[in-house]
Scaffold this active site. Sequence first.
Site, PDB file in Angstrom:
ATOM      1  N   MET A 106      -5.854  -7.062   8.179  1.00 31.05           N
ATOM      2  CA  MET A 106      -5.320  -6.246   9.265  1.00 31.05           C
ATOM      3  C   MET A 106      -6.130  -4.972   9.376  1.00 31.05           C
ATOM      4  SD  MET A 106      -1.357  -7.025   8.997  1.00 31.05           S
ATOM      5  CE  MET A 106      -1.392  -6.245   7.432  1.00 31.05           C
ATOM      6  N   SER A 142      12.671 -43.766 -17.041  1.00 36.94           N
ATOM      7  CA  SER A 142      11.547 -42.992 -16.538  1.00 36.94           C
ATOM      8  C   SER A 142      11.523 -43.167 -15.019  1.00 36.94           C
ATOM      9  CB  SER A 142      10.238 -43.480 -17.158  1.00 36.94           C
ATOM     10  OG  SER A 142       9.173 -42.731 -16.634  1.00 36.94           O
ATOM     11  N   ARG A 171       3.982 -49.900 -19.894  1.00 39.16           N
ATOM     12  CA  ARG A 171       4.769 -50.605 -18.878  1.00 39.16           C
ATOM     13  C   ARG A 171       4.223 -52.016 -18.695  1.00 39.16           C
ATOM     14  NH1 ARG A 171       4.664 -48.555 -12.813  1.00 39.16           N
ATOM     15  NH2 ARG A 171       2.616 -49.532 -12.908  1.00 39.16           N
ATOM     16  N   TYR A 221      10.906 -35.186 -19.983  1.00 42.59           N
ATOM     17  CA  TYR A 221       9.452 -35.050 -19.973  1.00 42.59           C
ATOM     18  C   TYR A 221       8.883 -35.511 -18.633  1.00 42.59           C
ATOM     19  CZ  TYR A 221       9.281 -40.102 -20.654  1.00 42.59           C
ATOM     20  OH  TYR A 221       9.424 -41.454 -20.491  1.00 42.59           O
ATOM     21  N   HIS A 242     -16.726  -8.172   0.630  1.00 41.86           N
ATOM     22  CA  HIS A 242     -15.733  -9.090   1.207  1.00 41.86           C
ATOM     23  C   HIS A 242     -15.925 -10.516   0.686  1.00 41.86           C
ATOM     24  CE1 HIS A 242     -14.210 -11.793   4.432  1.00 41.86           C
ATOM     25  NE2 HIS A 242     -13.173 -10.977   4.357  1.00 41.86           N
ATOM     26  N   LYS A 300       0.836  -1.200   0.000  1.00 38.99           N
ATOM     27  CA  LYS A 300       0.000   0.000   0.000  1.00 38.99           C
ATOM     28  C   LYS A 300       0.871   1.251   0.000  1.00 38.99           C
ATOM     29  CE  LYS A 300      -3.690  -0.454   2.586  1.00 38.99           C
ATOM     30  NZ  LYS A 300      -4.272  -0.627   3.923  1.00 38.99           N
ATOM     31  N   THR A 304       8.872 -42.052  -9.296  1.00 39.05           N
ATOM     32  CA  THR A 304       9.242 -41.370  -8.046  1.00 39.05           C
ATOM     33  C   THR A 304       8.495 -41.918  -6.837  1.00 39.05           C
ATOM     34  OG1 THR A 304       7.704 -39.663  -8.712  1.00 39.05           O
ATOM     35  CG2 THR A 304      10.044 -39.209  -9.030  1.00 39.05           C
ATOM     36  N   ASN A 305       7.359 -42.581  -7.062  1.00 40.18           N
ATOM     37  CA  ASN A 305       6.647 -43.132  -5.907  1.00 40.18           C
ATOM     38  C   ASN A 305       7.470 -44.229  -5.232  1.00 40.18           C
ATOM     39  OD1 ASN A 305       4.649 -41.436  -6.731  1.00 40.18           O
ATOM     40  ND2 ASN A 305       3.327 -43.031  -7.559  1.00 40.18           N
ATOM     41  N   ASP A 306       7.893 -45.220  -6.035  1.00 36.91           N
ATOM     42  CA  ASP A 306       8.707 -46.291  -5.457  1.00 36.91           C
ATOM     43  C   ASP A 306      10.078 -45.773  -5.044  1.00 36.91           C
ATOM     44  OD1 ASP A 306       7.516 -48.888  -5.098  1.00 36.91           O
ATOM     45  OD2 ASP A 306       7.069 -48.820  -7.249  1.00 36.91           O
ATOM     46  N   GLY A 327      -8.266  -6.942   3.972  1.00 40.18           N
ATOM     47  CA  GLY A 327      -9.175  -7.001   5.106  1.00 40.18           C
ATOM     48  C   GLY A 327      -8.633  -7.750   6.306  1.00 40.18           C
ATOM     49  N   ARG A 362      -3.477  -1.553  -6.387  1.00 41.05           N
ATOM     50  CA  ARG A 362      -2.709  -2.793  -6.277  1.00 41.05           C
ATOM     51  C   ARG A 362      -3.154  -3.708  -7.411  1.00 41.05           C
ATOM     52  NH1 ARG A 362      -5.944  -4.406  -0.849  1.00 41.05           N
ATOM     53  NH2 ARG A 362      -7.978  -4.387  -1.785  1.00 41.05           N
ATOM     54  N   ARG A 416      -0.317 -48.245 -17.259  1.00 42.20           N
ATOM     55  CA  ARG A 416      -0.142 -49.314 -16.270  1.00 42.20           C
ATOM     56  C   ARG A 416      -1.012 -50.479 -16.722  1.00 42.20           C
ATOM     57  NH1 ARG A 416      -0.849 -44.495 -12.909  1.00 42.20           N
ATOM     58  NH2 ARG A 416       0.941 -44.242 -11.529  1.00 42.20           N
ATOM     59  N   CYS A 435       7.433 -40.251 -14.101  1.00 36.68           N
ATOM     60  CA  CYS A 435       6.036 -40.625 -14.247  1.00 36.68           C
ATOM     61  C   CYS A 435       5.342 -40.892 -12.917  1.00 36.68           C
ATOM     62  CB  CYS A 435       5.885 -41.811 -15.192  1.00 36.68           C
ATOM     63  SG  CYS A 435       6.701 -43.292 -14.592  1.00 36.68           S
ATOM     64  N   GLU A 478      13.488 -46.669 -10.390  1.00 37.61           N
ATOM     65  CA  GLU A 478      12.757 -46.549  -9.142  1.00 37.61           C
ATOM     66  C   GLU A 478      13.411 -47.292  -7.985  1.00 37.61           C
ATOM     67  OE1 GLU A 478       8.786 -47.951  -9.908  1.00 37.61           O
ATOM     68  OE2 GLU A 478       9.491 -49.561 -11.196  1.00 37.61           O
ATOM     69  N   ARG A 510      -3.220   3.319   8.524  1.00 37.83           N
ATOM     70  CA  ARG A 510      -3.566   2.183   7.665  1.00 37.83           C
ATOM     71  C   ARG A 510      -2.458   1.134   7.636  1.00 37.83           C
ATOM     72  NH1 ARG A 510      -4.717   4.799   1.942  1.00 37.83           N
ATOM     73  NH2 ARG A 510      -5.918   2.856   1.692  1.00 37.83           N
TER      74      ARG A 510
HETATM   75  P1  ADP Z   1      -7.584  -2.224   3.786  1.00 40.47           P
HETATM   76  O1  ADP Z   1      -6.155  -2.597   3.697  1.00 40.47           O
HETATM   77  O2  ADP Z   1      -8.367  -3.083   4.682  1.00 40.47           O
HETATM   78  O3  ADP Z   1      -8.201  -2.031   2.442  1.00 40.47           O
HETATM   79  P2  ADP Z   1      -7.268   0.600   3.949  1.00 40.47           P
HETATM   80  O4  ADP Z   1      -6.109   1.118   4.691  1.00 40.47           O
HETATM   81  O5  ADP Z   1      -7.164   0.594   2.485  1.00 40.47           O
HETATM   82  O6  ADP Z   1      -7.630  -0.824   4.511  1.00 40.47           O
HETATM   83  O7  ADP Z   1      -8.493   1.446   4.383  1.00 40.47           O
HETATM   84  C1  ADP Z   1      -9.795   1.072   4.078  1.00 40.47           C
HETATM   85  C2  ADP Z   1     -10.554   2.217   3.486  1.00 40.47           C
HETATM   86  O8  ADP Z   1     -10.541   3.329   4.353  1.00 40.47           O
HETATM   87  C3  ADP Z   1      -9.986   2.748   2.204  1.00 40.47           C
HETATM   88  O9  ADP Z   1     -10.418   2.014   1.113  1.00 40.47           O
HETATM   89  C4  ADP Z   1     -10.569   4.112   2.164  1.00 40.47           C
HETATM   90  O10 ADP Z   1     -11.860   4.081   1.625  1.00 40.47           O
HETATM   91  C5  ADP Z   1     -10.617   4.498   3.603  1.00 40.47           C
HETATM   92  N1  ADP Z   1      -9.491   5.372   3.899  1.00 40.47           N
HETATM   93  C6  ADP Z   1      -8.260   5.060   4.315  1.00 40.47           C
HETATM   94  N2  ADP Z   1      -7.510   6.162   4.445  1.00 40.47           N
HETATM   95  C7  ADP Z   1      -8.273   7.213   4.099  1.00 40.47           C
HETATM   96  C8  ADP Z   1      -8.064   8.607   4.016  1.00 40.47           C
HETATM   97  N3  ADP Z   1      -6.891   9.170   4.303  1.00 40.47           N
HETATM   98  N4  ADP Z   1      -9.089   9.368   3.616  1.00 40.47           N
HETATM   99  C9  ADP Z   1     -10.280   8.802   3.320  1.00 40.47           C
HETATM  100  N5  ADP Z   1     -10.541   7.506   3.374  1.00 40.47           N
HETATM  101  C10 ADP Z   1      -9.556   6.701   3.758  1.00 40.47           C
HETATM  102 MG    MG Z   2      -7.704  -0.826   1.057  1.00 44.57          MG
HETATM  103 MG    MG Z   3      -9.606  -3.003   6.425  1.00 48.44          MG
END
Ligand code: ADP
Ligand code: MG
Ligand code: MG
Length: 891
Positions: A102, A761, A615, A848, A453, A22, A764-766, A100, A335, A559, A828, A742, A91
Amino acid sequence: MTKQIYDFSEGNMKMRNLLGGKGANLSEMTNMGLPVPHGFTVTTEACHEYQQTHQLSKHLLNDIDQAIQTLSQQTNKEFNGTSHPLLISVRSGAAISMPGMMDTILNIGLNDQTVVTIAELTHNERFAYDSYRRLLAMFGNVVYGISEASFDQVLTDTKNAHHYESDLDLTVADLKQIVSHFKNIYEISDKGVFPQDPKEQLLAAINAVFDSWNNHRAQIYRRENHISEELGTAVNIQEMVFGNYGENSGTGVAFTRNPSTGEAGLFGEYLLNAQGEDVVAGIRTPQPVATLKASMPDTYEQLLDIANKLETHYREMQDLEFTIEDGRLYLLQTRSGKRTPSAAVKIAVDLVGEGLIDQKTALLRLEPESISKMLHPEFDLHDLKQHNLLTTGLPASPGAASGQVYFTAEDAKRASDAGQKVVLMRSDTSPEDIEGMIVSQAIVTSRGGMTSHAAVVARGMAATGVVGAHELEVDYERKIAKVKGQIIREGDWVSVDGTSGNLYSGMVKTRDATIKGELSAFLNWAKQNSKMGVYTNADTPKDFQKALDFDADGIGLTRTEHMFFKPERLLQMRRLILAEDLQGRKDPLAKLLRMQQGDFYELYKLAGDKEVTIRLLDPPLHEFLPHDEKEIQAVSKQTGISPELLRDRINSLKESNPMLGHRGDRLAVTFPDIYEMQVQAIMNAVIRLAGEGITVQPHIMIPLTDSQAEMAWVRDLVTKQIKQSSNEKSIKVQYTVGTMMEMPRACMTADAIAESSDFFSFGTNDLTQLTFGYSRDDVGSFMPKYIEYGILPADPFQTIDVEGVGELMKIAIEKGRKTKNDLPIGVCGEVGGDPKSIEFFEEIGITYVSCSPYRVPVARLAAAQAHIRHLARQKAVKQPVQPELVSFFVD
Ligand code: ADP
Ligand code: MG
Ligand code: MG
């Protein structure tokens, strides 16, 4: 002292290990001149330090102060300021994205004072208090571990009390009351008060993000996705922009291409007057991004333009997070987008077509294993008509799956542990549900959109997914779901079609998928870019046809013993084994010959000009004999041999260690007529095809060889039979006779064995069984512990043991090719279709691999990737290569 803080203007996309994905991408976008709110990143190195000491160092605290100062100057706002308060988000962001998993906290800097200042400053009290209640909930959850549900409940109660339809109906008065309710929750929880000091909020948030690296769900996710524990997370601190500012504001996520199908064009969703995770959490049903075109045409154009720029810049489909504050667009994240395997293939092929990447890069972008997921069956259209269509939702992740319904992740997990196939059905899912989602055949939700999600996770796992099936009403308390007056109970079977979004009652039959369109082009590139051949293990025309559909190069292993298990053949086989003398063996052998030559004829005919390696008989004879009294009685009736005699014969064939006993070419030495019959059957098939104008070169493989003398003896037997057959019909036949490698002894004496062998050939099992001294049939009792304790890195029957078995293979290859430098050498065993093993086979010069039909496309891609990386590594000795060519799919 190392630098532990980078301003967004100082980093770039290559710094993902230090800044996290990020952070690195926020820097990259900043430097591309895109509208990114100001901010800075605390490095993963600071996280490592924190994991040791469990506190933020003095040095780091100092740097954070400085960075906040800089941020104040950049934004013209002041943290805890009385005139223009600065609000920030904290963040998380690891080097490999874990969506989602962390934590993130928004609106830090708000307190009882600044909320008033901001309300006055913006003339928007609703917005100020909406932000404050969000901070209180997120902070309470992330920092103090107070359940999200307790905050959500207050919102729900308030909405219900006023009969509001959505959170948008909450008034300023409601929000103020919610804020004070939330503070109560802190008090009741007894975990601590909400700190009014923004600095204290900030530091607690940073600590919590560092801690979140080790939370339960993040650990599960890492284990599931093979992400190293060592990486750690960075922390991004960024000026807030506000999608909850009013009706001219909003927040959304967008993919530069459709993550489910791969189709080109901006694809995404947004919510007006909303913040952060509202879209993903399925709070309200979001709108498709395309509708922005009508409501905010300029912003839409800008978004489209940025999306294109990013995709061109990264040369990869991007997943963007954006926010619109009062009509102004901001980018908050980019990303590589998670996608289904079929979308991955389409995108890779399209990007090559668009000239953004080359074939080799495209081939490296798909995990070989995901190909097998694309070959999963589809619902049988005929059978589908017999089933009741319950409802239709959004087609979030393609596939066809049936299972028994469970409404919570825990119940799904439990049912799956008990061996059931499960479908997880919920109104929505959250990161806590991850374990239950992993074990589910399909995931169904009633709320949420294509980027919810549930949808994202289902696509990531290539599980079938249908979301937003809004006719479905899930009642967690009663463990039922209602749909159009019908009731689905826990444990009921349903079938989910992730391609159409349809949900059916019962278990719908499936049929095999085929390779077509982009996948077929993609696999052709794989073939062109690999050196190793990919053959199949097939004993029947049906299996072989499947493999040919998947473009196998031929058969690497037939076989022949499997051909003897059909009832009428088993009978002849038993008569053969039980016969008392040569004379008694004649009749069953003649019958078997007729049947066996038909088998070979069919395989050769299917093969066309592809090669087929057959075989000769391998297993111990007693495998063909009856095992219990009931069977003995039946066989006695069939053969006319008395039960007593039968029992005697069975006893005399019993062995203490049958896998190390009288089997393989040892049978050829003691019962030469069996191998002679098999070779004759091969020759009869070859001769019959010659009559049809088709030339076949038979390849005959001898199992279990352990010495040159033995191989020479058996080879002599085989070639005599070939010559005899071809002389009788006066035709000339080109053939090869090779050996399975083998036995460890065979590997050590491969130079001598190669003198009597036209190819090797590796079985690898045996070979693995004998190298470790593990009985293949008995490893179940200890192998799991060995893997759990890390004594073995993986099951060596599934992924080649490079250090031991691999070393023997190297010795055999070197010695074998010393005798014949162009000796073809295949693999094989089970590991022939395993991508990691294939990488190793490329390095040691395997010609192969041969694997089961469904693994053929997987092995093909793995072979291409192995070769591409091999070439890249060779080149890397002279000059540095693109990291993408060496390490796997970074996002
Ligand atoms: P995750 O890794 O779970 O996607 P993010 O750090 O991307 O978490 O944050 C989740 C959401 O929070 C982002 O998609 C964005 O919509 C909102 N967010 C994060 N930072 C800001 C910011 N500086 N201003 C406005 N919205 C933010
Ligand atoms: Mg995000
Ligand atoms: Mg999040």
